[in-house]
Design an enzyme around this catalytic site. Structure first.
Site, mmCIF file in Angstrom:
data_model
loop_
_atom_site.group_PDB
_atom_site.id
_atom_site.type_symbol
_atom_site.label_atom_id
_atom_site.label_comp_id
_atom_site.label_asym_id
_atom_site.label_seq_id
_atom_site.Cartn_x
_atom_site.Cartn_y
_atom_site.Cartn_z
ATOM 1 N N SER A 159 37.427 37.659 36.799
ATOM 2 C CA SER A 159 37.364 38.964 36.156
ATOM 3 C C SER A 159 36.619 38.821 34.842
ATOM 4 C CB SER A 159 38.768 39.490 35.890
ATOM 5 O OG SER A 159 38.737 40.661 35.084
ATOM 6 N N TYR A 183 47.184 39.217 32.878
ATOM 7 C CA TYR A 183 45.990 39.164 33.715
ATOM 8 C C TYR A 183 44.928 38.280 33.074
ATOM 9 C CZ TYR A 183 42.551 40.944 37.079
ATOM 10 O OH TYR A 183 41.630 41.060 38.092
ATOM 11 N N LYS A 243 43.224 34.904 34.626
ATOM 12 C CA LYS A 243 41.794 34.835 34.933
ATOM 13 C C LYS A 243 41.054 33.832 34.052
ATOM 14 C CE LYS A 243 41.948 37.654 38.380
ATOM 15 N NZ LYS A 243 41.760 37.161 39.768
#
Length: 256
Positions: A148, A161, A165
């Site tokens: 991402s 998140y 990532k």
């Protein structure tokens, strides 16, 4: 007599087998379709078999070759056994993942475990299983991890998140070093916000959509088609000297 012109390495994938996790919808399904359209035989894997059966059937309908595989990547032992039985795979698209957006002050241990176990732990051991199969077969290959833009920057309410990532980016670089002697490459694709069935409800919030568009310099939300060329490139001989890096498909989000 001048030297003959060099020829562009092939983007075609005939004779290669690919495993795509989280392939029931969205980015995973688009990656599976892209690889099949380039000539690969694709195994679409997901925890819900019915989802990937629909995707595999659609690939057959368009003239590709595909099969569906029930695979719970969070169950490490079962997933590794299934990959060993179905492999070896020349190409992996490590796509299964999740997100729980919230302020860092609200994150619970259960939230942490849910995101990190799927996004990092499961991805690690899926890649390990594919790499082991390739090494045992004496074959080169390409490991492609769907990261991402949030693995390159921070984001509001994205602490979990981002942590997962950023971990994927470091993991992939180390894989590239460990596996280079076997001819196995490891790279990430790092998309911006992509409109999928999972993310579409978020974009119904006008303020959120506007905040995203303000950061994407090319002025639009990403589409799954934006990822398809990158995955074919990394799977093919066109990227034969590309390993340990990231293709950031973010419309300029991380440029400033």
């Amino acid at each position: 007599m001048p030297d003959p012109l060099p020829r562009t390495p092939a983007f075609r994938l005939e004779g290669r087998r690919a495993l795509v996790t989280g392939a029931g919808k969205g980015i995973g399904l688009a990656c599976a379709a892209a690889l099949a359209q380039a000539g690969a035989q694709v195994v679409l894997a997901a925890r819900t078999l019915a989802d990937v059966e629909v995707g595999a059937a659609a690939i057959w309908d368009m003239g590709g070759r595909a099969q569906a595989l029930r695979l719970d990547v969070a169950n490490t032992d079962a997933a590794q056994a299934a990959i060993a039985a179905e492999g070896p795979f020349d190409i992996l698209v490590n796509n299964a993942g999740t997100n729980r957006p919230m302020p860092m002050s609200a994150v619970t241990p259960a939230d942490y475990e849910a995101v990190m176990d799927l996004n990092v732990r499961a991805a690690f051991f899926v890649a390990q299983a594919v790499a082991r199969g390739l090494i045992a077969a004496g074959r080169p290959g390409s490991l492609i991890h769907i990261g991402s833009q949030m693995g390159h920057v921070g984001g509001v309410n994205r602490s979990l998140y981002c942590a997962s990532k950023w971990a994927i980016e470091g993991m992939s670089k180390s894989f590239a070093l460990d596996l280079a002697s076997h001819g196995i490459r490891s790279n990430t694709i790092a998309p911006t916000f992509i409109e999928t069935p999972m993310t579409r409800p978020f974009f119904e919030d006008a303020a959120f959509r506007d905040s995203v568009l303000a950061r994407i310099k090319l002025g639009r939300i990403g589409r799954v088609e934006d990822i398809m060329g990158a995955v074919v490139f990394l799977a093919s001989e066109a990227s034969a000297l590309v390993t340990g890096t990231s293709i950031v498909v973010d419309g300029g989000w991380t440029a400033d």
